[in-house]
Scaffold this motif. Sequence first.
Motif, mmCIF file in Angstrom:
data_model
loop_
_atom_site.group_PDB
_atom_site.id
_atom_site.type_symbol
_atom_site.label_atom_id
_atom_site.label_comp_id
_atom_site.label_asym_id
_atom_site.label_seq_id
_atom_site.Cartn_x
_atom_site.Cartn_y
_atom_site.Cartn_z
ATOM 1 N N SER A 170 0.944 -1.067 -0.007
ATOM 2 C CA SER A 170 0.034 -0.164 -0.074
ATOM 3 C C SER A 170 0.909 1.408 -0.157
ATOM 4 O O SER A 170 2.004 1.316 0.336
ATOM 5 C CB SER A 170 -0.667 -0.223 1.335
ATOM 6 N N ILE A 171 0.120 2.531 -0.199
ATOM 7 C CA ILE A 171 1.034 3.690 -0.144
ATOM 8 C C ILE A 171 0.229 4.542 1.036
ATOM 9 O O ILE A 171 -0.684 4.636 1.296
ATOM 10 C CB ILE A 171 0.641 4.566 -1.573
ATOM 11 N N CYS A 187 -10.597 15.554 -4.208
ATOM 12 C CA CYS A 187 -10.690 14.918 -5.328
ATOM 13 C C CYS A 187 -9.820 13.867 -5.224
ATOM 14 O O CYS A 187 -10.209 12.617 -5.649
ATOM 15 C CB CYS A 187 -10.317 15.730 -6.867
ATOM 16 N N PHE A 188 -8.622 13.758 -4.622
ATOM 17 C CA PHE A 188 -7.760 12.669 -4.434
ATOM 18 C C PHE A 188 -8.558 11.639 -3.600
ATOM 19 O O PHE A 188 -8.311 10.321 -4.114
ATOM 20 C CB PHE A 188 -6.516 13.051 -3.824
ATOM 21 N N LYS A 203 -10.058 5.855 -4.088
ATOM 22 C CA LYS A 203 -10.656 4.868 -3.518
ATOM 23 C C LYS A 203 -10.419 3.310 -4.179
ATOM 24 O O LYS A 203 -10.322 3.373 -5.632
ATOM 25 C CB LYS A 203 -12.162 5.080 -3.719
ATOM 26 N N GLY A 204 -10.247 2.483 -3.631
ATOM 27 C CA GLY A 204 -10.221 1.041 -4.229
ATOM 28 C C GLY A 204 -8.719 0.887 -4.822
ATOM 29 O O GLY A 204 -8.381 -0.307 -5.353
ATOM 30 N N GLU A 223 -5.332 4.175 -1.341
ATOM 31 C CA GLU A 223 -6.830 4.732 -0.458
ATOM 32 C C GLU A 223 -6.584 5.398 0.593
ATOM 33 O O GLU A 223 -6.902 6.244 1.196
ATOM 34 C CB GLU A 223 -7.571 3.307 -0.439
ATOM 35 N N GLU A 224 -5.399 4.785 1.702
ATOM 36 C CA GLU A 224 -5.107 5.294 2.739
ATOM 37 C C GLU A 224 -4.143 6.416 2.943
ATOM 38 O O GLU A 224 -3.651 6.915 3.996
ATOM 39 C CB GLU A 224 -4.820 4.161 3.799
ATOM 40 N N ALA A 225 -3.574 6.676 1.769
ATOM 41 C CA ALA A 225 -2.495 7.669 1.663
ATOM 42 C C ALA A 225 -2.784 9.181 2.475
ATOM 43 O O ALA A 225 -3.932 9.650 1.975
ATOM 44 C CB ALA A 225 -1.898 7.582 0.469
ATOM 45 N N LEU A 226 -1.649 9.550 3.038
ATOM 46 C CA LEU A 226 -1.961 10.981 3.600
ATOM 47 C C LEU A 226 -1.295 11.972 2.532
ATOM 48 O O LEU A 226 -0.066 11.491 2.247
ATOM 49 C CB LEU A 226 -1.512 11.123 4.953
ATOM 50 N N LEU A 227 -1.958 12.920 2.091
ATOM 51 C CA LEU A 227 -1.490 14.017 1.310
ATOM 52 C C LEU A 227 -0.867 14.897 1.775
ATOM 53 O O LEU A 227 -1.154 15.676 2.746
ATOM 54 C CB LEU A 227 -2.484 14.696 0.355
#
Lengths: 276, 118
Positions: B25-26, B47-48, B53-54, B58-62
């Motif tokens: 994952s990222i 938008c991100f 999603k999917g 999906e769980e990444a913090l920007l």
Amino acid sequence: MCDTCGCSTEGGAVLRKPGESDYHVHVTESSHGDSHHHQGDAHDHGHTHEHGHHHHERKSRTIALEQDVLQKNNLLAERNRGYFEARNIYALNFLSSPGSGKTSLLEKIIPALQKNVPVAVIEGDQQTTNDAERIQALGVPVIQINTGSGCHLDALMVNSAVKELELKDNSLLCIENVGNLVCPAMFDLGEALKVVIISVTEGDDKPLKYPTMFHEADICILNKIDLLPYVDFDVRQCRENAMRVNHHLEWFEVSAKTGEGLGVLQEWIENKLKKR
Amino acid sequence: MHEMSIALSIVEAIESKAREEGAGSISGIELVIGKLAGIEPESLKFCFSAAAKGTLAEEALLNIEEPEGVGECGECGRRFPVSFYYAECPDCRSLRVKIVSGEEFLIQSITIEDQEGE
């Protein structure tokens, strides 16, 4: 699922041709025949940080990309540009808010220009082939890109459209972008020049309100000057505003309706075509 | 709303990089968006989350770094902060100002988590 052809494509841009109701091509990655493994290939993996041998722990590492977000579009735009250069096709990207007269302007200048150079047109709109039908009436090859929910044309759409148009060598390609003064400014299509159009029924402060577009443009055309007696539009002020944002802008004042100023514009484009 | 198509292209680019690295994952993304880049960071974040999603992100913090705009006067060479393209040199009042910083729009790096149980 697509309502027209029943394929599994969800949304996305579609190419259409006026008068050919069963012609319908989806713009997809595979349509330009490139698997696009460009991402990050300029970088080795020297930046990664391994954390030893913790076998049953999740390992976290940071990987440098330093990649332009628009890289994919920009690479494809450069491919379009290379194709245009190789075939000596001069591409102009016409940009404006909806209703400033992009299509009317094309309807007026194309008949004059095509006496000396073959012209083809790509029309961009969210929906309908109305504009493509108007251009087709001039007898020039035209294809419509319907962006669906999209607010701008991108390099992939133009790449797909170009394959469906029979472009001649040494020709002029006019790309009419989706009517929008914001988003299309960010997306290079591979054009030689960006042409922004404003009309005197808009505000003369438009270049200050939407500076990105005017900053990116090479040419600014002020349209509908026949209406100047009826509106509070200060041409000198507007030109000054545009020049503040971008002092390299070429400035033209025209009326697509009466034809005023179109001769000067035509001559300028023809000079550009000779010099290429 | 070009932020949506931009969010999608970011997700595509980072997923492809993460897969190349064999990530599960990222968890984080570092972006650099100059104040003059023509992108609204808040709109992009919104938008991100939809675009990711999917996906592996999906769980990444920007995390977004926003460098200020800097202009350089074409007449006197002075460098000064700018917030618009139509900046004027504070010294000589020239409008011939070149933007030297603030137009950046980069994916700087991603933080990836290896697949569990490796």
